[in-house]
Design an enzyme around this catalytic site. Structure first.
Site, PDB file in Angstrom:
ATOM      1  N   ASP A 149       0.816  -1.207   0.000  1.00 39.69           N
ATOM      2  CA  ASP A 149       0.000   0.000   0.000  1.00 39.69           C
ATOM      3  C   ASP A 149       0.851   1.260   0.000  1.00 39.69           C
ATOM      4  OD1 ASP A 149      -2.230  -1.601   0.106  1.00 39.69           O
ATOM      5  OD2 ASP A 149      -2.583  -1.316   2.253  1.00 39.69           O
ATOM      6  N   THR A 150       0.253   2.350  -0.427  1.00 41.86           N
ATOM      7  CA  THR A 150       0.944   3.644  -0.455  1.00 41.86           C
ATOM      8  C   THR A 150       1.491   4.007   0.914  1.00 41.86           C
ATOM      9  OG1 THR A 150      -0.398   4.484  -2.294  1.00 41.86           O
ATOM     10  CG2 THR A 150       0.620   6.123  -0.848  1.00 41.86           C
TER      11      THR A 150
END
Length: 217
Positions: free
Chosen positions: A55-56
């Site tokens: 994920d970011t």
């Protein structure tokens, strides 16, 4: 921004991805890891390509393939559950047990108001994560996660719905604003290779984890 290199050989790179940096360019624009592909060639002719996704908000180990053949082999290794991954996360509360295994079916839902998210569902795709409590400071707990599968948002959903306590700072499955980001870190990755040394990389604990008082020892 300089992207730290944790492991390098002729077919693989493992980088320490900074938290908050998406892998692909966002639709709305802004910085992304793809801005750094050229510098991550490190003298090779081809651009590296990510072999999996994190994920970011998640920091830490990300495996990149340096040629198409390696990318195919690495993808197969992930699909066949040959890759060992270790994550560290900070829970927003102290769990009642010290370790366990979470097995949930996960499926994606979306709404115009809330956007999309993953939920536990009987007919969802199977997911498995092993976890254990490492340390407690105040009302927060440092937990080690070892996922067997690699479903979208797996550890985040397993924390919130499996353990019953979301990750600190998680805006979707927990409470936004309780931390600057979702407190999840890809601390290590290992992948065996036929006829070659395994890929082994460790990412140091990021500063925002250390600021919470935790260490990875």
């Amino acid at each position: 921004m300089t992207i730290p290199i944790l492991y390098e050989d002729a077919e693989a790179l493992v980088i320490d991805k900074p938290a908050g940096l998406p892998i692909e360019k966002p639709r709305a624009g802004g910085p992304s890891l793809s801005d750094h592909w050229e510098e991550l060639k490190l003298g090779f002719h081809r651009l590296p390509a990510p072999s999996h996704r994190i994920d970011t908000d998640t920091s830490g180990c990300l495996l990149l393939a340096r040629n198409p053949r390696a990318l195919r082999r690495f993808a197969s290794a992930f699909a066949e559950r040959q890759v060992s991954k270790r994550y560290l996360g900070i829970l927003s509360e102290i769990p009642g047990t010290r370790e366990g295994t979470i097995e949930l079916g996960l499926t994606k839902i979306s709404s115009e108001k809330g956007g999309w998210r993953m939920i536990a569902a009987r007919r969802g795709k199977p997911s498995v994560t092993h976890w254990r409590l490492i340390a407690e400071i105040g009302h927060h707990a440092l937990v080690e996660f070892r996922p067997e599968t690699g479903r979208t948002h797996q550890i985040r959903v397993h924390a919130a719905s499996g353990i019953g306590i979301p990750l600190l700072g998680d805006p979707i499955y927990g409470k936004a604003g309780s931390a600057p980001r979702t407190m999840l870190h890809s601390a290590g990755i290992e992948m065996p290779r036929y006829g070659k040394d395994p890929i082994i990389a460790r990412a140091p604990l990021p500063a925002d984890f250390v600021d919470q008082g935790f260490t990875d020892e």
